[in-house]
Design an enzyme around this catalytic site. Sequence first.
Site, PDB file in Angstrom:
ATOM      1  N   ASP A  11       0.861  -1.185   0.000  1.00 30.35           N
ATOM      2  CA  ASP A  11       0.000   0.000   0.000  1.00 30.35           C
ATOM      3  C   ASP A  11       0.893   1.229   0.000  1.00 30.35           C
ATOM      4  O   ASP A  11       1.759   1.372   0.863  1.00 30.35           O
ATOM      5  CB  ASP A  11      -0.883   0.023   1.254  1.00 30.35           C
ATOM      6  N   ASP A 130     -13.898  -6.193  -4.983  1.00 31.12           N
ATOM      7  CA  ASP A 130     -14.024  -6.304  -3.530  1.00 31.12           C
ATOM      8  C   ASP A 130     -15.395  -6.897  -3.229  1.00 31.12           C
ATOM      9  O   ASP A 130     -16.417  -6.295  -3.582  1.00 31.12           O
ATOM     10  CB  ASP A 130     -13.898  -4.924  -2.865  1.00 31.12           C
TER      11      ASP A 130
END
Lengths: 253, 198
Positions: A11, A130
């Site tokens: 990330d 997702d």
Amino acid sequence: MLSRRVVVCLDVQGGRVVKGEQFIRLRDVGDPVELASRYEEEGADEIVFLDISATAEERSTLLDVARRTAERLFIPLTLGGGIRTADDVSLALRAGADKVSLNSAAVDRPTVLEESAARFGSQCVVASIDAKRDGDGWRVYTRGGRTRTELDAVEWARACVAHGAGEILLTSIDRDGSRAGYDLELTSAVVAAVDVPVVASGGAGSADDVREVLESGGADAALVAGMLHDGSTTVRAIKELLRSSGLRVRAVA
Amino acid sequence: MRVGVFDYGAGNLHSLIKTLARDGATVEIESDPSAAARADVLVLPGVGAFGHAASRLAPGLADMRSAIADGLPCLGICLGMQLLFDSSDEGDGDGLGIFPGRVKRLEGGRVPQIGWNTIEDGADPLLDAAPLETAYYANSYVCHPDDLSSVHAWSTHGTTRFPALVRAGRTVGVQFHPEKSSALGVEFVRAFLREAAR
């Protein structure tokens, strides 16, 4: 025959690799170029940079990071987060990405997958999905898991492939960050529904979780992040376990 | 040594350029195919679609073809390998036809093939110099050469065996991405450059 892949996700925010706990506290983990190279040496098969701020200002920072990484990294690099158009895809590829993942933008406007695949080939277009358990199935969420859609995750995976996606990056929202293992049922359902590679994500807490999602879930690749950054396991240890379990993995010198 | 990289405008060239530039070679990125063919070594990189690349190649097709026929060392990677063939199911337009044959859709497994695949039955000096056991692939199409003796290594995806490496003299085509195949892949490219310099 193809090997199963261990994909390391970093990330990125403000040009640094960060680790968040439920997006609340962000901890600085290190320099993305250094970390990506270190994971290559350890045997990672691919690196994913996820721009977790996904703002316009951050975009040029991320592209710069990609550029510096691609000059030192000799395994594939995927960029994701905030990519909305085929022109964004083009910028990411020119900056040094080999693949680009699209999530909310594909839900808002599925033709972005077609436009990108037509220009750059399906092999670089990753549909990132997702999914969250909802009754008997799974619902697609966007905007980093904040917005519920009406889409069924398995149906949506099939639609993404029909629109030109060459790979599915499938994240279980329920398992993400839980360290309770990947969602095997979700993974198997999507693997059975599409004929492109599926990368399972969300929930890895141990090397054995990785083995399980490749073996029982049928995933082509597993995405790992947190458990590497905090040192609870290594890419090398994961691959040793996979190899001893009879799964085909890439040998690293 | 000047290495001409023909840029048909599709993808990531960073890792490739870095790989090529290692031994003091000068890398020239050329969108003009005729100019690319005037370098000491020609590299056809590997991202994009055949039809688009063939249309960019068309104005310099004859120049590039004759330069290769005259002994210009050439490395074609993935789509670049496919451009060394006559034609492709993926799109219209002519390839260079260095290897007689056609490019067809990969069948028999999950397509695109994305990931690290085993190199089988490798018999080429470049694989002696860089003994790649596995290499990184990202492709939906594979080459079908008329002359199988040009195939110097194979890989298998699902139920399909396809050429991983073809060679005709100083022209080499690889379906995998050496510049994405970690340390040994980089070594493979360097071995090609050393061979080209001889």
